[in-house]
Write an enzyme that holds these catalytic residues in place. Sequence first.
Site, PDB file in Angstrom:
ATOM      1  N   HIS A 191      13.050  -3.714  25.219  1.00 36.52           N
ATOM      2  CA  HIS A 191      13.212  -3.059  26.527  1.00 36.52           C
ATOM      3  C   HIS A 191      12.801  -4.034  27.636  1.00 36.52           C
ATOM      4  O   HIS A 191      11.988  -3.709  28.503  1.00 36.52           O
ATOM      5  CB  HIS A 191      12.379  -1.776  26.624  1.00 36.52           C
TER       6      HIS A 191
ATOM      7  N   HIS B  80      23.665   7.526  19.861  1.00 32.74           N
ATOM      8  CA  HIS B  80      22.958   7.202  21.110  1.00 32.74           C
ATOM      9  C   HIS B  80      23.654   5.997  21.725  1.00 32.74           C
ATOM     10  O   HIS B  80      24.053   5.071  21.025  1.00 32.74           O
ATOM     11  CB  HIS B  80      21.494   6.916  20.777  1.00 32.74           C
TER      12      HIS B  80
ATOM     13  N   GLU C 170      22.493   3.697  24.001  1.00 33.53           N
ATOM     14  CA  GLU C 170      21.734   2.527  24.427  1.00 33.53           C
ATOM     15  C   GLU C 170      22.209   1.285  23.668  1.00 33.53           C
ATOM     16  O   GLU C 170      22.608   1.362  22.506  1.00 33.53           O
ATOM     17  CB  GLU C 170      20.239   2.777  24.176  1.00 33.53           C
TER      18      GLU C 170
ATOM     19  N   ASP D  85      21.027  -1.270  22.185  1.00 41.65           N
ATOM     20  CA  ASP D  85      20.515  -1.723  20.889  1.00 41.65           C
ATOM     21  C   ASP D  85      21.159  -0.963  19.733  1.00 41.65           C
ATOM     22  O   ASP D  85      21.065  -1.387  18.576  1.00 41.65           O
ATOM     23  CB  ASP D  85      18.993  -1.598  20.824  1.00 41.65           C
TER      24      ASP D  85
ATOM     25  N   HIS E  11      15.126   9.696  22.705  1.00 37.85           N
ATOM     26  CA  HIS E  11      14.409   9.788  23.954  1.00 37.85           C
ATOM     27  C   HIS E  11      15.317   9.682  25.178  1.00 37.85           C
ATOM     28  O   HIS E  11      14.820   9.485  26.296  1.00 37.85           O
ATOM     29  CB  HIS E  11      13.329   8.685  24.017  1.00 37.85           C
TER      30      HIS E  11
ATOM     31  N   ASP F 206      16.728   7.264  17.194  1.00 34.75           N
ATOM     32  CA  ASP F 206      15.402   6.786  17.598  1.00 34.75           C
ATOM     33  C   ASP F 206      14.275   7.660  17.071  1.00 34.75           C
ATOM     34  O   ASP F 206      13.109   7.239  17.079  1.00 34.75           O
ATOM     35  CB  ASP F 206      15.317   6.689  19.125  1.00 34.75           C
TER      36      ASP F 206
ATOM     37  N   TYR G 211       5.160   3.438  18.260  1.00 35.82           N
ATOM     38  CA  TYR G 211       6.496   3.795  18.725  1.00 35.82           C
ATOM     39  C   TYR G 211       6.463   5.161  19.415  1.00 35.82           C
ATOM     40  O   TYR G 211       6.994   5.338  20.509  1.00 35.82           O
ATOM     41  CB  TYR G 211       7.455   3.810  17.535  1.00 35.82           C
TER      42      TYR G 211
ATOM     43  N   HIS H 233      15.758   2.257  13.843  1.00 38.34           N
ATOM     44  CA  HIS H 233      14.871   1.090  13.848  1.00 38.34           C
ATOM     45  C   HIS H 233      13.884   1.237  12.701  1.00 38.34           C
ATOM     46  O   HIS H 233      13.317   2.307  12.477  1.00 38.34           O
ATOM     47  CB  HIS H 233      14.082   0.977  15.152  1.00 38.34           C
TER      48      HIS H 233
END
Length: 396
Positions: free
Chosen positions: A23, A79, A81, A83, A145, A164, A192, A225
Amino acid sequence: MGFKITEKVTWVGKTDWGLRTFHGGEYSTHRGSSYNAYLVRDKKTVLIDTVWQPFAKEFIDELKKEIDLNEIDYIVANHGEIDHSGALPELMKLIPNTPIYCTANGVKSLKGHYHQDWNFVTVKTGDVLDIGESKLTFIEARMLHWPDTMFTYMSGENILFSNDGFGQHLAAEPMFNDLVDQAELFQEAMKYYANILTPFSTFVAKKVEEVLSLNLPLDMICPSHGIIWRKDPAQIVKKYLEWANNYQENQITIIYDSMWHGTRRMAEYILEGIKEADKDVTVKIYNADHTDKNDILTEVFKSKAVLVGSPTINKGLSYAVMGLLEMMRGLSFKNKKGAGFGAYGWSGESAKIISDELARAGFTVVSEPIKELWNPDEEALNRCKEFGKNFVEKIK
């Protein structure tokens, strides 16, 4: 290089052994991470998520070794995002008409990142994709999130692809929870949660309870992850319910920065006072300027109370302490108490500013701050010790 999780599911992600920040510079990853993508082969073939953008070409090259890309019937984007979705632009150049299943917010996110109008199929909680012997059931997980996040449950294999949720930034080989160092695993899992999911604890609790109410058999949790939970996967679900419930241990954390060691000495004598008043409490001290900020925030998450100290610098606080207080406010910790302290030479505003910032961050400030002029002498240090004793009484 991929590996089989079950006869139908293959991990096709990327392990990033060298990653040390995430991030941007907001999150430290001392043990690396992974970007987990999964290839599901039934009568239909489904790719669940991809990898971070810098590894897009490598991901596609490796994926081609597993399967002819034209055999992929569907893509699931849990998701948006980068990554998780970063390889989509390169992948969609090769299979442009493949349907991408995601939430309505997922469409907004993917379009916002990549400015492409791909073949999106919008889904909501309870929608089912029949892929043959198994079915994929989609479960919206807003604010776990991001607003677009969803889980995907695979029947038959009894796997929850949780994106996540339930993840950690941890590079490991092999990638199963029963085969890694348990102390490292749960340290990274808590870190995390503390640094990413704490602000959304209410959503976490409700979503976990909702998923449990479905009474779905659960043999495995595959996050995006870190490691895959295959032995007693419910253990991390129980931990999330515990962490989401205003979590605290019998711990007090002292955080400080210091120019000429005056505030450091105050911190150490406050600790002495705390230990004299309560021999059972765990007390930890961290120099905010010398310690990783995410590690400190994880300790704050564990604590029932914190003491924060800074010298007065230009009528304010040290950069490191002020930054941590801002992050603490953003994380919205609940059910925690605190107080401020600091040494000063001229105007002495720091301790009061800390008290105000702790209150803004949602902490219950239990006492007026203590401040000491110049380098604290024995009398001043004894006052710090008494401050520590009194603090213990006030947080009972």
